[in-house]
Design an enzyme around this catalytic site. Structure first.
Site, short mmCIF file in Angstrom:
data_model
loop_
_atom_site.label_atom_id
_atom_site.label_comp_id
_atom_site.label_asym_id
_atom_site.label_seq_id
_atom_site.Cartn_x
_atom_site.Cartn_y
_atom_site.Cartn_z
N GLU A 1 8.84 154.14 101.32
CA GLU A 1 8.54 155.50 101.77
C GLU A 1 9.65 156.03 102.67
OE1 GLU A 1 4.19 156.78 102.14
OE2 GLU A 1 4.81 156.61 104.23
N GLU B 1 12.40 157.02 100.51
CA GLU B 1 12.04 158.26 99.82
C GLU B 1 12.28 159.46 100.75
OE1 GLU B 1 7.94 158.29 98.70
OE2 GLU B 1 8.15 160.05 97.40
N CYS C 1 -0.89 156.66 101.96
CA CYS C 1 -1.60 155.37 102.05
C CYS C 1 -3.10 155.50 101.97
CB CYS C 1 -1.30 154.69 103.39
SG CYS C 1 0.43 154.49 103.73
N SER D 1 4.23 161.57 99.31
CA SER D 1 5.06 160.44 98.93
C SER D 1 4.54 159.87 97.62
CB SER D 1 5.01 159.36 100.00
OG SER D 1 5.49 158.14 99.49
N LYS E 1 -11.11 152.98 99.00
CA LYS E 1 -10.27 151.97 98.32
C LYS E 1 -10.96 151.45 97.06
CE LYS E 1 -6.66 151.77 101.08
NZ LYS E 1 -5.33 152.14 100.57
N GLU F 1 -9.97 153.97 94.68
CA GLU F 1 -8.54 153.88 94.37
C GLU F 1 -8.23 152.77 93.37
OE1 GLU F 1 -4.74 154.05 97.23
OE2 GLU F 1 -5.80 152.15 97.33
N GLU G 1 -4.11 155.07 87.14
CA GLU G 1 -2.68 154.92 87.48
C GLU G 1 -2.39 153.55 88.09
OE1 GLU G 1 -4.65 157.21 89.03
OE2 GLU G 1 -4.19 159.08 87.98
N CYS H 1 -7.51 154.02 110.00
CA CYS H 1 -8.29 153.01 109.26
C CYS H 1 -9.23 152.22 110.17
CB CYS H 1 -7.35 152.05 108.55
SG CYS H 1 -6.12 152.90 107.58
#
Lengths: 184, 590
Positions: free
Chosen positions: B278, B281, B304, B324, B363, B366, B371, B520
């Site tokens: 990142e 990037e 994230c 990102s 999560k 996710e 993907e 988190c």
């Protein structure tokens, strides 16, 4: 703001696209108005005759309210409906006074005469049946409202006669005058 | 100041204080149910009623401001009986499955029933209609258990600016839920699980992956690895009675070995990797605009936090190019565990089972995104919340508190302090700056103890800026550039920040967004109940973990250096692109 709803006989049938265009104009006007949700829902219901899912989604997006919030408001007020209604809405008052003076019998008679349950619409799309909680006419109990007309001291036996007047297209104005005279 | 008496004891409190808070300050306990500090004080449940001299009716103390001379009684027969009545009525509707309910140990309704000494329910009547909503990967809603306290409605609408849950209908038939009582999957829900975190009963909780994980552990043909997010080590202890902010990294590692995982690894490893990717990037985007004069998607947003990704996909599709392209550390880890690590062991990707322990319900969403199949199948097979891991440890009969400490396994268990602070709001930003500044200037970040103080703490939107000076020759285009960054946590704060950026009121280069308040450490999968005191205690533990390490910068992690040398090549290289980066898709919010 008032919006004319059903087109009169002889006028062209309003298409869904035209109704949505009308809704978009309303939304444009109310976009930044605080507290716009309920007035917009009222106008939308006047445009469509009910609140179709697609219209509610458009309202949600335009006013920046979540779809669940919009649905929550629609579900809270008995005025709003998400199912298409017939040409005439019959509301039977079941407030305390009407209830004790036979409102329940009137409702039972209507259910069997129209062969629909509360919240439903007759197969020929003429009548929708609903209940209300006090129209503020307790002295005239039991009352029913058909569209904007109040019918007082209704007896089950009179219902067929009352309904018949609404079945005839164009006869509504006469009925309305008559109903108004009754209430005076 | 306002003077009043509570149970005949004089009390002096600031004007505007509620009776509930005045009582708390005076050490008088008033039970509450719908009330949540800084979230909701609506007097809906009527459990917090008190008697006020001169008032005819009992008053809900959570929403009643104090007045001069007020005489409050919190413990009269009338008050006690009213509270019992209210709770008995709630219990009479509650379709609870109490013996087997997920919340049987920390149900607030149950606790209140005990506190009020209720032994039987006077009223019988209709129960709330049972409807179980399993439609989303992250959450389960059990409508029969809902007591309509509306905490979830408030947290979803106000803290998260999502509004997926709302009161539907009216009267006894009121149901808290998505539009028209349809399934949760039919509305824009970001799966953050803050609703599950504030629910006082078992009406909203996570979809459990516990059985999936036991099945994998018992499968002799699977090599089962586990990764733990940095926020777990600062919260898992609470499942075993430790005070918030107790670090249990070593005991947690031992417990994971004892549960039967073949290797115990750290999401932190992938967090260090995220910084490399990142950070590169961000520098590439800056080079693109400053050197090549090309338009670049700046500011760049972190990626994230899967709830934030869904929020952007639903509500701000126009900023998706600004996110990102890095996958989250969980997914980077999964992709590497099934390729890099599998190759080391001579195994095929499908022979590896990757379990994650996350503070997060999103999560679970996710890991099933299409993907996230870089290894050919799902890169992460199961996601346990902190709470679920606590349950597994107990089910295995492990006495957690007496466990010895142990270390995570190599190579995916090695990490820096920069990775630890991914758990807290401001942490990803700080970790990125530690590396980016040093890459560009060759010197460590010139801040006390490497901390970027302005982006630490619980303020909703935080900003910092840093002038880059004396760059290395490669980075001379950044000489004198003032790097401007911002941090938001809680999606309503993110919304404010995005609005300010889109309106051109604020300009930044890099923005960190974490879905949950506090980051988190305050995730939807953490032990209940999380308030700001708990958040701060966990955050302090996280910084303590960071400071205790000699390795505090992601680019110093030797395991990461080896990964690039032997497998990935370089940051943003072809293999990285395939395994570690992703794409986003606009979704319709209605």
């Amino acid at each position: 703001m008032t919006v004319e709803s059903a087109p009169c006989a002889g006028c062209h049938e309003v298409t869904d696209a035209e109704r949505f265009a009308q809704l978009d104009d309303v939304l444009q006007q109310y976009r930044d108005v605080p507290g716009a949700l309920i007035p917009v829902l009222q106008i939308a219901q006047a445009i469509f005759g009910y609140l179709p899912d697609a219209a509610l989604r458009r309202i949600s997006t335009a006013l920046g309210k979540s779809f669940s919030e919009v649905a929550g408001v629609v579900g809270f007020y008995s005025f709003f409906t998400t199912v298409p209604r017939g040409r005439h809405l019959i509301r039977v008052c079941l407030g305390t006074a009407c209830y004790v003076r036979g409102g329940k019998d009137v409702l039972a008679a209507l259910r069997s005469a129209l062969r629909v349950e509360v919240g439903e619409t007759t197969a020929d799309q003429t009548f929708s049946l609903d209940v209300g909680r006090c129209f503020g006419a307790c002295g005239l109990a039991p009352v029913i409202m058909i569209d904007d007309d109040v019918h007082e001291r209704v007896r089950p036996g009179q219902l067929m006669g009352i309904l018949e007047k609404y079945r005839v297209p164009g006869a509504r104005d006469a009925v309305r005058r008559e109903a108004r005279q009754e209430t005076v | 100041m306002v003077r009043l008496t509570i149970n005949d004891t004089p009390v002096e409190v600031a004007e505007g204080t509620t009776v509930l808070h005045a009582a708390r300050q005076a050490g008088v306990r008033i039970p509450t149910l719908c009330y949540v500090e800084r979230l909701q004080a609506i007097g809906a449940c009527r459990v917090c009623v008190v008697e006020i001299e001169g008032m005819l009716n009992l008053a809900a103390s959570c929403s009643l401001p104090v007045r001069e001379g007020m005489r409050v009684r919190t413990n009269t027969r009338r008050v006690r009986e009213s509270r019992r009545l209210v709770v008995e009525l709630l219990l009479s509707e509650h379709d609870g499955d109490c013996q087997t309910c997920d919340r049987r140990e920390d149900c607030e309704l149950q606790a209140l029933s005990a506190e009020l000494g209720i032994r039987s329910i006077t009223y019988t009547g209709q129960k709330t209609r049972k409807r179980i909503d399993l439609s989303t990967p992250g959450l389960i809603r059990d409508h029969g258990k809902c007591i309509k306290c509306r905490r979830c409605v408030s947290v979803c609408a106000e803290t998260q600016h999502v509004g997926a849950l709302w009161a539907q209908g009216r009267g006894f038939d009121t149901a808290i839920g998505p539009a028209f009582n349809r399934e949760l999957s039919t509305v824009a829900c970001v799966q953050c699980g803050q609703c599950a975190a504030v629910c006082p009963v078992g009406a909203i909780t996570e979809q459990s992956h516990i059985e999936r994980v036991w099945d994998a552990i018992d499968d002799p043909h699977k090599h089962v690895v586990v990764q733990t997010a940095p926020a777990i080590r600062a919260a898992l202890g609470e499942c075993f009675g430790c005070p918030p902010g107790t670090l249990v990294t070593g005991k947690m590692t031992t417990a994971l070995h004892k549960l039967g995982f073949d290797a115990v690894f750290d999401t932190n490893f992938a967090a260090d990797l995220t910084i490399m990717e990142e950070g590169s990037e961000l520098l590439a985007r800056l080079r693109r605009t400053l050197v090549d004069g090309q338009p670049a998607a700046l500011p760049m947003f972190t990626s994230c936090s899967p709830g934030w990704i869904l929020f952007a996909e639903y509500f701000h599709p126009q900023i998706l190019p600004h996110l990102s392209t890095c996958k989250s550390p969980q997914q980077m880890f999964g992709a590497l565990a099934k390729t890099y690590y599998a190759e080391k062991l001579g195994l095929k990707p499908e022979q590896i089972f990757v379990a994650s322990v996350m503070p997060c319900t999103a999560k679970k969403f996710e890991c099933q995104r299409p993907e996230m199949n870089a290894s050919g199948g799902p890169d992460v097979d199961a996601v346990l919340t902190t709470r679920e891991l606590g349950k597994m440890i107990r089910a295995a009969g492990i006495d957690f508190l007496s466990l010895p400490e142990s270390e995570m396994d190599a190579p995916l268990g090695l990490s820096s302090g920069a990775a630890d602070i991914f758990a807290t709001t401001g942490g990803v930003m700080e970790a990125a700056l530690r590396t980016a500044y040093e890459v560009v200037t060759g010197r460590p970040l010139p801040l006390d103890n490497l901390h970027v103080a302005p982006v630490m703490g619980l303020t909703g939107v935080k900003e910092a800026s840093l002038v880059i000076e004396d760059t290395r020759p490669d980075w001379s285009f950044l000489e004198g550039v003032e790097l401007r960054v911002a941090v938001a946590h809680g999606l309503a704060n993110a919304q404010r920040l995005v609005d300010a950026v889109l309106a051109g009121e604020r300009q930044y280069h890099f923005i960190e967004v974490m879905t949950c308040p506090g980051g988190c450490i305050g995730g939807g999968g953490q032990p209940r109940f999380t308030n700001d005191t708990v958040r701060l205690a966990r955050i302090q533990a996280i910084y303590q973990e960071d400071e205790s390490k000699t390795l505090r910068k992601s680019h110093d992690n030797p395991a990461i250096a080896e990964l690039y040398a032997t497998f990935l090549g370089q940051p943003l290289g072809e293999r990285s692109h395939h395994l570690l980066h992703t794409k986003y898709h606009a979704r319709s919010a209605v």
